[in-house]
Design a protein around this motif. Structure first.
Motif, PDB file in Angstrom:
ATOM      1  N   PHE A  36       0.798  -1.221   0.000  1.00 27.51           N
ATOM      2  CA  PHE A  36       0.000   0.000   0.000  1.00 27.51           C
ATOM      3  C   PHE A  36       0.834   1.277   0.000  1.00 27.51           C
ATOM      4  CE2 PHE A  36      -2.072  -3.356   2.477  1.00 27.51           C
ATOM      5  CZ  PHE A  36      -3.132  -3.618   1.628  1.00 27.51           C
ATOM      6  N   TYR A  37       1.984   1.222   0.589  1.00 24.51           N
ATOM      7  CA  TYR A  37       2.781   2.431   0.775  1.00 24.51           C
ATOM      8  C   TYR A  37       3.202   3.100  -0.537  1.00 24.51           C
ATOM      9  CZ  TYR A  37       6.314   5.689   2.304  1.00 24.51           C
ATOM     10  OH  TYR A  37       7.042   6.819   2.495  1.00 24.51           O
ATOM     11  N   PRO A  38       3.680   2.369  -1.544  1.00 27.34           N
ATOM     12  CA  PRO A  38       4.119   3.050  -2.773  1.00 27.34           C
ATOM     13  C   PRO A  38       3.020   3.906  -3.423  1.00 27.34           C
ATOM     14  CG  PRO A  38       4.962   0.824  -2.749  1.00 27.34           C
ATOM     15  CD  PRO A  38       4.012   0.937  -1.587  1.00 27.34           C
ATOM     16  N   ARG A  39       1.776   3.404  -3.448  1.00 27.25           N
ATOM     17  CA  ARG A  39       0.683   4.198  -4.024  1.00 27.25           C
ATOM     18  C   ARG A  39       0.394   5.432  -3.185  1.00 27.25           C
ATOM     19  NH1 ARG A  39      -3.617  -0.003  -4.307  1.00 27.25           N
ATOM     20  NH2 ARG A  39      -1.975  -1.516  -4.048  1.00 27.25           N
ATOM     21  N   SER A  40       0.407   5.258  -1.878  1.00 26.07           N
ATOM     22  CA  SER A  40       0.160   6.386  -0.987  1.00 26.07           C
ATOM     23  C   SER A  40       1.269   7.431  -1.125  1.00 26.07           C
ATOM     24  CB  SER A  40       0.074   5.893   0.457  1.00 26.07           C
ATOM     25  OG  SER A  40      -0.067   6.962   1.354  1.00 26.07           O
ATOM     26  N   HIS A  44       1.317  11.469  -2.569  1.00 24.45           N
ATOM     27  CA  HIS A  44       1.868  12.602  -1.818  1.00 24.45           C
ATOM     28  C   HIS A  44       3.066  13.234  -2.521  1.00 24.45           C
ATOM     29  CE1 HIS A  44      -0.614  10.941   1.374  1.00 24.45           C
ATOM     30  NE2 HIS A  44      -0.570  12.154   1.900  1.00 24.45           N
ATOM     31  N   GLY A  45       3.416  12.735  -3.717  1.00 29.79           N
ATOM     32  CA  GLY A  45       4.462  13.367  -4.511  1.00 29.79           C
ATOM     33  C   GLY A  45       5.850  12.755  -4.372  1.00 29.79           C
ATOM     34  N   LEU A  46       5.977  11.602  -3.729  1.00 31.66           N
ATOM     35  CA  LEU A  46       7.288  10.946  -3.621  1.00 31.66           C
ATOM     36  C   LEU A  46       7.490  10.018  -4.809  1.00 31.66           C
ATOM     37  CD1 LEU A  46       7.355   9.974   0.166  1.00 31.66           C
ATOM     38  CD2 LEU A  46       8.458  11.905  -0.922  1.00 31.66           C
ATOM     39  N   ASN A  47       8.692  10.027  -5.394  1.00 31.95           N
ATOM     40  CA  ASN A  47       8.948   9.122  -6.516  1.00 31.95           C
ATOM     41  C   ASN A  47       9.350   7.742  -6.003  1.00 31.95           C
ATOM     42  OD1 ASN A  47      11.710   9.145  -5.932  1.00 31.95           O
ATOM     43  ND2 ASN A  47      12.136  10.793  -7.376  1.00 31.95           N
ATOM     44  N   SER A  48       9.472   6.793  -6.905  1.00 34.09           N
ATOM     45  CA  SER A  48       9.718   5.401  -6.514  1.00 34.09           C
ATOM     46  C   SER A  48      11.095   5.198  -5.883  1.00 34.09           C
ATOM     47  CB  SER A  48       9.545   4.471  -7.712  1.00 34.09           C
ATOM     48  OG  SER A  48      10.460   4.809  -8.724  1.00 34.09           O
ATOM     49  N   ASP A  49      12.083   6.003  -6.262  1.00 31.58           N
ATOM     50  CA  ASP A  49      13.410   5.884  -5.651  1.00 31.58           C
ATOM     51  C   ASP A  49      13.362   6.225  -4.166  1.00 31.58           C
ATOM     52  OD1 ASP A  49      14.462   5.211  -8.107  1.00 31.58           O
ATOM     53  OD2 ASP A  49      15.143   7.249  -8.552  1.00 31.58           O
ATOM     54  N   VAL A  50      12.687   7.293  -3.847  1.00 34.52           N
ATOM     55  CA  VAL A  50      12.559   7.707  -2.446  1.00 34.52           C
ATOM     56  C   VAL A  50      11.746   6.680  -1.674  1.00 34.52           C
ATOM     57  CG1 VAL A  50      11.653   9.489  -0.903  1.00 34.52           C
ATOM     58  CG2 VAL A  50      12.824  10.142  -2.997  1.00 34.52           C
ATOM     59  N   THR A  51      10.678   6.181  -2.286  1.00 36.09           N
ATOM     60  CA  THR A  51       9.829   5.184  -1.630  1.00 36.09           C
ATOM     61  C   THR A  51      10.626   3.923  -1.306  1.00 36.09           C
ATOM     62  OG1 THR A  51       7.907   6.019  -2.817  1.00 36.09           O
ATOM     63  CG2 THR A  51       7.729   3.830  -1.876  1.00 36.09           C
ATOM     64  N   GLY A  52      11.414   3.449  -2.259  1.00 36.79           N
ATOM     65  CA  GLY A  52      12.238   2.269  -2.014  1.00 36.79           C
ATOM     66  C   GLY A  52      13.267   2.500  -0.929  1.00 36.79           C
ATOM     67  N   SER A  53      13.836   3.689  -0.907  1.00 32.39           N
ATOM     68  CA  SER A  53      14.811   4.023   0.142  1.00 32.39           C
ATOM     69  C   SER A  53      14.163   4.037   1.515  1.00 32.39           C
ATOM     70  CB  SER A  53      15.448   5.382  -0.138  1.00 32.39           C
ATOM     71  OG  SER A  53      16.149   5.356  -1.343  1.00 32.39           O
ATOM     72  N   ILE A  54      12.965   4.595   1.588  1.00 27.30           N
ATOM     73  CA  ILE A  54      12.259   4.650   2.872  1.00 27.30           C
ATOM     74  C   ILE A  54      11.963   3.243   3.370  1.00 27.30           C
ATOM     75  CG2 ILE A  54      10.062   5.282   3.945  1.00 27.30           C
ATOM     76  CD1 ILE A  54      10.164   7.855   2.216  1.00 27.30           C
ATOM     77  N   LEU A  55      11.496   2.372   2.480  1.00 24.85           N
ATOM     78  CA  LEU A  55      11.200   0.996   2.891  1.00 24.85           C
ATOM     79  C   LEU A  55      12.476   0.238   3.271  1.00 24.85           C
ATOM     80  CD1 LEU A  55       8.442   0.057   0.294  1.00 24.85           C
ATOM     81  CD2 LEU A  55       8.142   0.512   2.733  1.00 24.85           C
ATOM     82  N   GLU A 103      -0.117  16.448   4.426  1.00 22.34           N
ATOM     83  CA  GLU A 103      -0.261  17.006   3.082  1.00 22.34           C
ATOM     84  C   GLU A 103       1.087  17.321   2.430  1.00 22.34           C
ATOM     85  OE1 GLU A 103      -3.123  17.211   1.510  1.00 22.34           O
ATOM     86  OE2 GLU A 103      -4.197  16.445   3.259  1.00 22.34           O
ATOM     87  N   ASN A 104       2.059  17.791   3.205  1.00 19.83           N
ATOM     88  CA  ASN A 104       3.352  18.217   2.678  1.00 19.83           C
ATOM     89  C   ASN A 104       4.181  17.003   2.281  1.00 19.83           C
ATOM     90  OD1 ASN A 104       5.998  19.141   2.331  1.00 19.83           O
ATOM     91  ND2 ASN A 104       5.704  20.795   3.795  1.00 19.83           N
ATOM     92  N   CYS A 105       4.737  17.013   1.079  1.00 25.68           N
ATOM     93  CA  CYS A 105       5.532  15.899   0.554  1.00 25.68           C
ATOM     94  C   CYS A 105       6.767  15.633   1.416  1.00 25.68           C
ATOM     95  CB  CYS A 105       5.943  16.215  -0.886  1.00 25.68           C
ATOM     96  SG  CYS A 105       7.077  15.048  -1.623  1.00 25.68           S
ATOM     97  N   ILE A 106       7.475  16.664   1.804  1.00 29.00           N
ATOM     98  CA  ILE A 106       8.705  16.495   2.585  1.00 29.00           C
ATOM     99  C   ILE A 106       8.380  15.957   3.974  1.00 29.00           C
ATOM    100  CG2 ILE A 106      10.660  17.718   3.627  1.00 29.00           C
ATOM    101  CD1 ILE A 106      10.606  19.542   1.131  1.00 29.00           C
ATOM    102  N   THR A 107       7.353  16.522   4.614  1.00 31.42           N
ATOM    103  CA  THR A 107       6.955  16.037   5.942  1.00 31.42           C
ATOM    104  C   THR A 107       6.537  14.582   5.853  1.00 31.42           C
ATOM    105  OG1 THR A 107       6.185  18.258   6.476  1.00 31.42           O
ATOM    106  CG2 THR A 107       5.449  16.475   7.910  1.00 31.42           C
ATOM    107  N   TYR A 108       5.791  14.227   4.823  1.00 35.25           N
ATOM    108  CA  TYR A 108       5.345  12.841   4.634  1.00 35.25           C
ATOM    109  C   TYR A 108       6.552  11.909   4.508  1.00 35.25           C
ATOM    110  CZ  TYR A 108       2.836   8.865   2.662  1.00 35.25           C
ATOM    111  OH  TYR A 108       2.313   7.631   2.444  1.00 35.25           O
ATOM    112  N   GLY A 109       7.533  12.293   3.707  1.00 38.10           N
ATOM    113  CA  GLY A 109       8.723  11.467   3.519  1.00 38.10           C
ATOM    114  C   GLY A 109       9.545  11.325   4.779  1.00 38.10           C
TER     115      GLY A 109
END
Length: 112
Positions: A36-40, A44-55, A103-109
């Motif tokens: 679920f996280y990648p779609r969410s 919120h404006g995060l690309n897949s590289d950032v999403t993979g790094s977060i996970l 709502e904020n992309c940076i805060t979300y990341g």
């Protein structure tokens, strides 16, 4: 002769089962967000590289923190460290459950 400080085999078995259950539960919680996280994050404006790094940071942090936890365990005890870790995982899961409201992309990341 048995050492009175040494735990019994039943207690060792219980400790081992508790540790296995705690590790399983922790990994279960962290992997439940993967579908679920990648779609969410994309909403919120995060690309897949950032999403993979977060996970991936969770598992990297586990590897880096393990030696320090061994040192802390000798000071606070196994049971106390396990309890503190489970409380931290529970609190993190609750916070993670509410990040979709940000709502904020940076805060979300960062909170992710």
């Amino acid at each position: 002769e048995t050492d009175p400080e040494e735990p019994s085999s039943g207690r060792l078995r219980l400790m081992c089962m508790t540790m296995c259950l705690a590790i399983f539960s922790t990994n279960l919680v962290s992997s439940m967000c993967a579908p679920f996280y990648p779609r969410s994050a994309a909403r919120h404006g995060l690309n897949s590289d950032v999403t993979g790094s977060i996970l991936g940071v969770y598992y990297a942090a586990t590897v880096v923190a393990s030696p320090f936890m061994a040192i802390i365990m000798t000071k606070v005890g196994q049971a106390n460290l396990l309890q503190m870790g489970l409380v931290l995982v529970g609190a993190s899961s609750l916070v993670f459950g509410g990040i979709d409201r940000l709502e904020n992309c940076i805060t979300y990341g960062v909170v992710s």
